[in-house]
Design a protein around this motif. Structure first.
Motif, PDB file in Angstrom:
ATOM      1  N   VAL A   1       0.149  -9.494  -2.405  1.00 31.84           N
ATOM      2  CA  VAL A   1      -1.150  -9.371  -1.736  1.00 31.84           C
ATOM      3  C   VAL A   1      -1.086  -8.298  -0.653  1.00 31.84           C
ATOM      4  O   VAL A   1      -2.000  -7.468  -0.518  1.00 31.84           O
ATOM      5  CB  VAL A   1      -1.583 -10.731  -1.150  1.00 31.84           C
ATOM      6  CG1 VAL A   1      -2.766 -10.556  -0.206  1.00 31.84           C
ATOM      7  CG2 VAL A   1      -1.925 -11.706  -2.273  1.00 31.84           C
ATOM      8  N   ASN A   2      -0.041  -8.305   0.123  1.00 31.22           N
ATOM      9  CA  ASN A   2       0.072  -7.328   1.217  1.00 31.22           C
ATOM     10  C   ASN A   2       0.141  -5.898   0.675  1.00 31.22           C
ATOM     11  O   ASN A   2      -0.447  -4.977   1.259  1.00 31.22           O
ATOM     12  CB  ASN A   2       1.313  -7.641   2.060  1.00 31.22           C
ATOM     13  CG  ASN A   2       1.140  -8.924   2.858  1.00 31.22           C
ATOM     14  OD1 ASN A   2       0.015  -9.341   3.161  1.00 31.22           O
ATOM     15  ND2 ASN A   2       2.256  -9.580   3.193  1.00 31.22           N
TER      16      ASN A   2
ATOM     17  N   PHE B   1      -1.098  -4.855  -2.147  1.00 29.17           N
ATOM     18  CA  PHE B   1      -2.431  -4.539  -2.672  1.00 29.17           C
ATOM     19  C   PHE B   1      -3.384  -4.160  -1.539  1.00 29.17           C
ATOM     20  O   PHE B   1      -4.081  -3.136  -1.603  1.00 29.17           O
ATOM     21  CB  PHE B   1      -2.984  -5.730  -3.459  1.00 29.17           C
ATOM     22  CG  PHE B   1      -4.427  -5.583  -3.841  1.00 29.17           C
ATOM     23  CD1 PHE B   1      -5.434  -6.276  -3.157  1.00 29.17           C
ATOM     24  CD2 PHE B   1      -4.805  -4.737  -4.869  1.00 29.17           C
ATOM     25  CE1 PHE B   1      -6.764  -6.137  -3.503  1.00 29.17           C
ATOM     26  CE2 PHE B   1      -6.150  -4.585  -5.233  1.00 29.17           C
ATOM     27  CZ  PHE B   1      -7.125  -5.295  -4.539  1.00 29.17           C
ATOM     28  N   LYS B   2      -3.383  -4.931  -0.465  1.00 29.66           N
ATOM     29  CA  LYS B   2      -4.333  -4.679   0.619  1.00 29.66           C
ATOM     30  C   LYS B   2      -3.981  -3.412   1.410  1.00 29.66           C
ATOM     31  O   LYS B   2      -4.824  -2.866   2.123  1.00 29.66           O
ATOM     32  CB  LYS B   2      -4.390  -5.896   1.553  1.00 29.66           C
ATOM     33  CG  LYS B   2      -4.988  -7.123   0.867  1.00 29.66           C
ATOM     34  CD  LYS B   2      -5.006  -8.351   1.755  1.00 29.66           C
ATOM     35  CE  LYS B   2      -6.049  -8.254   2.830  1.00 29.66           C
ATOM     36  NZ  LYS B   2      -6.168  -9.522   3.593  1.00 29.66           N
TER      37      LYS B   2
ATOM     38  N   TYR C   1      -7.392  -1.313  -2.825  1.00 30.56           N
ATOM     39  CA  TYR C   1      -8.166  -2.239  -1.989  1.00 30.56           C
ATOM     40  C   TYR C   1      -9.032  -1.497  -0.981  1.00 30.56           C
ATOM     41  O   TYR C   1     -10.246  -1.738  -0.886  1.00 30.56           O
ATOM     42  CB  TYR C   1      -7.233  -3.205  -1.256  1.00 30.56           C
ATOM     43  CG  TYR C   1      -7.954  -4.131  -0.284  1.00 30.56           C
ATOM     44  CD1 TYR C   1      -8.718  -5.191  -0.741  1.00 30.56           C
ATOM     45  CD2 TYR C   1      -7.867  -3.915   1.089  1.00 30.56           C
ATOM     46  CE1 TYR C   1      -9.389  -6.032   0.139  1.00 30.56           C
ATOM     47  CE2 TYR C   1      -8.532  -4.745   1.986  1.00 30.56           C
ATOM     48  CZ  TYR C   1      -9.290  -5.803   1.510  1.00 30.56           C
ATOM     49  OH  TYR C   1      -9.951  -6.619   2.382  1.00 30.56           O
ATOM     50  N   LYS C   2      -8.420  -0.582  -0.216  1.00 35.50           N
ATOM     51  CA  LYS C   2      -9.108   0.053   0.906  1.00 35.50           C
ATOM     52  C   LYS C   2     -10.251   0.978   0.472  1.00 35.50           C
ATOM     53  O   LYS C   2     -11.256   1.083   1.164  1.00 35.50           O
ATOM     54  CB  LYS C   2      -8.102   0.846   1.753  1.00 35.50           C
ATOM     55  CG  LYS C   2      -7.107  -0.024   2.494  1.00 35.50           C
ATOM     56  CD  LYS C   2      -6.162   0.828   3.338  1.00 35.50           C
ATOM     57  CE  LYS C   2      -5.206  -0.025   4.152  1.00 35.50           C
ATOM     58  NZ  LYS C   2      -4.291   0.804   4.990  1.00 35.50           N
TER      59      LYS C   2
ATOM     60  N   TYR D   1     -12.076  -0.990  -3.723  1.00 36.15           N
ATOM     61  CA  TYR D   1     -12.807  -2.242  -3.535  1.00 36.15           C
ATOM     62  C   TYR D   1     -13.661  -2.236  -2.277  1.00 36.15           C
ATOM     63  O   TYR D   1     -14.883  -2.439  -2.336  1.00 36.15           O
ATOM     64  CB  TYR D   1     -11.851  -3.428  -3.499  1.00 36.15           C
ATOM     65  CG  TYR D   1     -12.583  -4.733  -3.214  1.00 36.15           C
ATOM     66  CD1 TYR D   1     -12.412  -5.400  -2.003  1.00 36.15           C
ATOM     67  CD2 TYR D   1     -13.470  -5.257  -4.131  1.00 36.15           C
ATOM     68  CE1 TYR D   1     -13.109  -6.570  -1.727  1.00 36.15           C
ATOM     69  CE2 TYR D   1     -14.171  -6.428  -3.864  1.00 36.15           C
ATOM     70  CZ  TYR D   1     -13.991  -7.079  -2.656  1.00 36.15           C
ATOM     71  OH  TYR D   1     -14.691  -8.215  -2.384  1.00 36.15           O
ATOM     72  N   GLN D   2     -13.041  -1.995  -1.104  1.00 36.90           N
ATOM     73  CA  GLN D   2     -13.776  -2.166   0.152  1.00 36.90           C
ATOM     74  C   GLN D   2     -14.961  -1.207   0.285  1.00 36.90           C
ATOM     75  O   GLN D   2     -15.969  -1.565   0.888  1.00 36.90           O
ATOM     76  CB  GLN D   2     -12.822  -1.991   1.344  1.00 36.90           C
ATOM     77  CG  GLN D   2     -11.956  -3.213   1.619  1.00 36.90           C
ATOM     78  CD  GLN D   2     -11.387  -3.202   3.027  1.00 36.90           C
ATOM     79  OE1 GLN D   2     -10.870  -2.178   3.482  1.00 36.90           O
ATOM     80  NE2 GLN D   2     -11.492  -4.323   3.718  1.00 36.90           N
TER      81      GLN D   2
ATOM     82  N   THR E   1     -17.892  -2.628  -2.628  1.00 44.12           N
ATOM     83  CA  THR E   1     -18.044  -4.082  -2.857  1.00 44.12           C
ATOM     84  C   THR E   1     -19.346  -4.432  -3.573  1.00 44.12           C
ATOM     85  O   THR E   1     -19.485  -5.552  -4.086  1.00 44.12           O
ATOM     86  CB  THR E   1     -17.992  -4.845  -1.519  1.00 44.12           C
ATOM     87  OG1 THR E   1     -18.980  -4.298  -0.637  1.00 44.12           O
ATOM     88  CG2 THR E   1     -16.616  -4.749  -0.891  1.00 44.12           C
TER      89      THR E   1
ATOM     90  N   LEU F   1      -6.741 -12.099  -0.894  1.00 46.77           N
ATOM     91  CA  LEU F   1      -6.907 -10.707  -1.316  1.00 46.77           C
ATOM     92  C   LEU F   1      -8.004  -9.974  -0.547  1.00 46.77           C
ATOM     93  O   LEU F   1      -8.272  -8.809  -0.818  1.00 46.77           O
ATOM     94  CB  LEU F   1      -7.215 -10.647  -2.812  1.00 46.77           C
ATOM     95  CG  LEU F   1      -6.037 -11.004  -3.734  1.00 46.77           C
ATOM     96  CD1 LEU F   1      -6.514 -11.282  -5.144  1.00 46.77           C
ATOM     97  CD2 LEU F   1      -4.997  -9.871  -3.728  1.00 46.77           C
ATOM     98  N   GLY F   2      -8.632 -10.662   0.394  1.00 50.57           N
ATOM     99  CA  GLY F   2      -9.618 -10.001   1.233  1.00 50.57           C
ATOM    100  C   GLY F   2     -11.047 -10.100   0.735  1.00 50.57           C
ATOM    101  O   GLY F   2     -11.932  -9.406   1.245  1.00 50.57           O
TER     102      GLY F   2
END
Length: 851
Positions: A17-18, A20-21, A26-27, A30-31, A34, A213-214
């Motif tokens: 998870v860490n 991935f984030k 992720y950054k 995904y972010q 969204t 996963l945020g």
């Protein structure tokens, strides 16, 4: 994977998870997106979804990479680093969009919109859920498009199948398959390898991992565990874009019903043969009362629909299916069996008309029954049961909503003019059931008579002169259907209104009333008040017009006279106000003896005429349908108006001794509304019902033998050409120009005998139905799926074959050089109009001129 059941969330460690984030997966992916990316927790990896396409499968590793289908990178890559994915992200989205998977796009939008809505009672946690047992690479049959969980306790699990429009309802992988798959999961109990108990634990795992996963998880779900989740799931079939694919087509809801039920609920138009061959919805779920899914339908559609709650959105129309909903499937083997349940209060004439309109719908128009919203509540029937039943009970005189929207209650050869007149009158094509669906009511008759009539104003003038004895009618200056000039001050309206100019240059008006099965008319309270009031418009017109022998309004206070009197007064009051020549005309069928003399009893119209002065008699007129249609015969020329007159006679004249079986009307409609592409050669689908037709290919002037495929989704698909003729097929189902006449007794007798089992009965039936065969007619020589040729009738005297005893005519045989095999059995050519829409048939029609 090890020899175990898959489990979503397994292997999603803190370290993974860490990483991935900390990555751009992720950054950035995904972010920063969204509103279009969904994170999916899987067994040992993470998926990123766009359009519910998996565009990145990310497994635990020191340097995270995403596995991707090379399609999304134009075949360049099957694995991407986070930097590469950021660089190619626009291309990846473009390639996904190009797939045009509308259902997947709707699935993504529905999922994300729900989760972004604070007002939603549900939260979506997964898409494309599948389950693999014991390490098998193949997933189980049951799978769910979306899994959602309610925010309130006890938390409920919603297992959702999503459909978008009608395109994905048929087999394979259609609604029947999904019902079976959902039910297959429903019966998984604790003794099975996987049941809802295990799914609950997996749901808890997915929520926990999404939070890690945020993904923003509602606070109501922060500490959810299996003990706080209900003991059974809820099943939902959601259909978005519940709109017809094009004007006149069925709604997806109606099409879905046809795949699931045999009772035409939800106003279904056609029942799939799968229902008849494999069983209906209740068979698929084994009549299990514990399985109660909900069907949700919304007309919202891409690209920008908004649904704030995946289950409880206001746009949904909900249907809950319970085994107790199972209803009797009505048999249509005879019209009379169903007619008996609908005619308890009918007069003898109305009952005849009811049967006749049913015959016209089924045998001439070849259309199915529609729903009657006027269905009455039965004794001891609950209100709830009644409301359900009234949405299912068909009526032999009612068209379906789809057929009504296609104007099938109106004469086909003037559909365009009638449509325009309806729009002019109502501002749009109305949805009034009485006018558009009900064939027995009189509302459709003025439109069918007068709209075509006024398309030829010279002929119309001839007719109006005869109806009113006004030889000074020179020019029609205006006409309307359903017109209230409000000169009487009540709601009385003309069924048809005509304004004209006389040879002297003056104005004249005619108000026309049309009757069908109705008889007397109840005197209502407001009418009674006008009758009693000396200063009312009723009293003033009756007293001052000099049209009535007695001016006492009470004499008209009866069921027999009230409506006739009001219509006459409306014409009088309008003529008086505008100081013009006026007339009132009433039109009725001669079979309705309420209006004319019968068995020594004077009719209401004749009795009313005896209450009038000479002036009143000169302004009041009546005529029967038969007389009017004969007048049309004398006044109108041209094929189009002749077909209109044939239609009127076939539809509205009910006579025990002579009923017109008008093939021209039926085939004209088919020609206008079901165009065939004769040049499209393709194989015949053996899973569809087939109809044989012979049509004239207008482009090549060739006679073409067609096999026409019918399917549930499309009323008529493209024709499949099986053979072409240039010389040997002198008939065409689209080119009929003659009418056949059969009495109702002959019609019934022929039909019943043809259904009999004995050889003699069949031959007798052939003869009864074809007794009007004439020189030049053509009969196809066919046996089962083979055409051998045809015979041209050279003499109409009856010949009895001494060997077989069969009735026949003098004919000239024309046999084809090669037998033509057809992938369908041919019904006897003699029973053309007795076949229902899907039956296999061959046409019997006139030979072309050279024969």
């Amino acid at each position: 994977m090890e020899d175990r059941n898959s489990f979503r969330g397994f292997g999603i460690t803190d370290e993974f998870v860490n990483r991935f984030k900390a990555s751009k997966f992720y950054k950035v992916i995904y972010q920063e997106h969204t509103d279009e990316i969904i994170v999916g927790v899987r067994d040992g990896y993470i998926c990123l979804y766009y359009n519910c396409d998996c565009i990145a499968k990310i497994e635990p590793s020191y340097n995270l990479t995403a596995q991707i289908d090379p399609y999304y990178t134009n075949g360049q890559y099957s694995s991407l680093t986070d930097d590469e994915m950021v660089e190619l992200f626009s291309l990846i989205k473009q390639k996904s969009d190009e797939r045009k998977k509308r259902e997947k796009q709707a699935q993504q939008r529905l999922y994300i919109q729900n989760n972004n809505s604070l007002s939603s009672e549900w939260f979506c946690i997964d898409v494309e859920y599948t389950k693999s047992l014991r390490g098998k690479s193949r997933a189980e049959d049951w799978r769910f498009d979306i899994i959602a969980i309610s925010k309130s306790k006890p938390h409920k699990i919603a297992l959702i199948e999503l459909k978008y429009g009608a395109g994905a309802l048929g087999e394979p992988s259609g609604i029947r398959t999904h019902v079976k798959d959902f039910y297959s999961f429903h019966v998984q109990d604790s003794s099975c390898e996987f049941s809802f108990g295990e799914l609950k634990q997996e749901v808890v795992s997915m929520i926990s991992k999404l939070d890690m996963l945020g993904v923003s998880i509602p606070e109501e779900l922060a500490e959810v565990d299996g003990n706080k989740i209900s003991d059974s799931p809820e099943y939902y079939f959601i259909t978005l874009n519940n709109n017809p694919a094009e004007e006149g087509k069925s709604l997806p809801k109606q099409t879905m019903s046809g795949y699931l039920f045999g009772d035409k609920r939800w106003n279904c138009q056609r029942i799939s043969k799968l229902v008849k061959e494999e069983g209906d919805y209740f068979t698929l779920i084994h009549n299990d009362k514990t399985f109660v899914p909900k069907f949700l339908f919304s007309n919202k559609c891409l690209p920008d629909f908004t649904i704030s709650d995946i289950i409880n959105d206001d746009s949904y129309e909900q249907e809950i299916i319970d085994v107790s909903d199972k209803t009797e499937i009505y048999s249509k083997t005879t019209l009379q069996s169903k007619e008996r349940t609908q005619t308890e209060n009918d007069t003898l004439f109305k009952r005849k008309c009811r049967i006749h309109q049913s015959w016209f719908r089924e045998k001439v128009l070849k259309l199915g029954m529609g729903i009657n919203p006027r269905t009455h509540r039965a004794v001891n029937e609950t209100e709830e049961d009644f409301l359900v039943r009234r949405q299912m009970v068909e009526d032999i005189n009612h068209l379906t909503d789809t057929d009504a929207s296609l104007l099938m209650n109106f004469v086909p050869s003037f559909h365009e003019e009638i449509r325009n007149a309806l729009i002019e009158r109502y501002g749009k094509v109305p949805v009034s059931h009485d006018l558009m669906n009900d064939m027995l009511r009189s509302e459709n008759i003025p439109w069918n008579i007068f709209v075509p009539m006024f398309q030829d104003k010279d002929a119309a003038i001839c007719v109006l002169r005869k109806l009113t004895n006004r030889n000074n009618i020179k020019e029609i200056t205006g006409w309307k259907i359903e017109y209230n000039p409000n000169t009487l001050g009540d709601n009385t309206a003309f069924d048809a209104f005509v304004q004209y100019r006389t040879v002297e240059g003056n104005t004249g008006i005619i108000g026309i009333e049309v009757k069908y099965t109705e008889e007397g008319y109840k005197v209502h309270k407001k009418e009674q008040e006008r009758i009693d009031e000396p200063k009312s418009s009723y009293s003033i017109v009756t007293r001052d017009s000099h049209c009535f022998i007695e001016t006492n309004t009470e004499q008209f206070n009866t069921r027999e006279y009230i409506q006739i009197w009001r219509n006459h007064m409306l014409a009088i009051s309008m003529g008086t106000e505008y100081e013009c020549q006026y007339d009132s005309v009433t039109i009725y069928p001669s079979g309705n003896t309420h209006f004319h003399s019968a068995n020594g009893r004077p009719g209401a119209l004749e009795q009313y005429m005896n209450m009038l002065t000479d002036k009143g008699k000169s302004t009041f007129h009546y005529t029967s349908f038969e007389e009017l249609f004969n007048l049309f015969d004398l006044s109108y020329n041209g094929e189009r108006h002749k077909s209109w007159i044939d239609y009127l006679k076939a539809r509205y004249i009910v006579d025990e001794d002579e009923i017109e079986c008008n093939q021209h009307v039926c085939t004209s409609y088919q020609k206008d509304n079901r165009q065939h592409a004769a040049e499209n050669i393709a194989d015949v689908n053996p899973n569809t019902s087939q109809t044989i037709e012979v049509v004239l290919d207008g482009a090549n002037q060739e006679w073409v033998l067609n096999l026409v495929d019918y399917s549930l989704d499309d009323m008529l698909s493209t024709s499949k050409v099986r053979a072409r003729f240039t010389n040997d097929a002198p008939i065409a189902s689209r080119q009929v120009s003659t009418e056949k006449y059969y009495s109702l007794d002959q019609f019934k007798k022929a039909y019943n005998q043809e259904r009999g089992s004995t050889h003699d009965n069949k031959n007798a039936a052939y003869w009864y139905f074809c007794r009007s065969v004439k020189i030049g007619d053509v009969i196809y020589l066919a046996k089962g799926p083979v055409l051998y040729g045809y015979a041209v009738v050279k003499g109409n005297e009856v010949i009895t074959d001494e060997t077989t005893g069969e009735h026949c005519w003098k004919v000239e045989w024309h046999k084809y050089d090669k037998e033509i095999a057809i992938d369908a059995n041919i019904a006897t050519p003699f029973f053309v109009n007795l076949q229902v829409q899907k039956d296999k048939m061959i046409r019997l029609h006139k030979a072309i001129e050279k024969h």
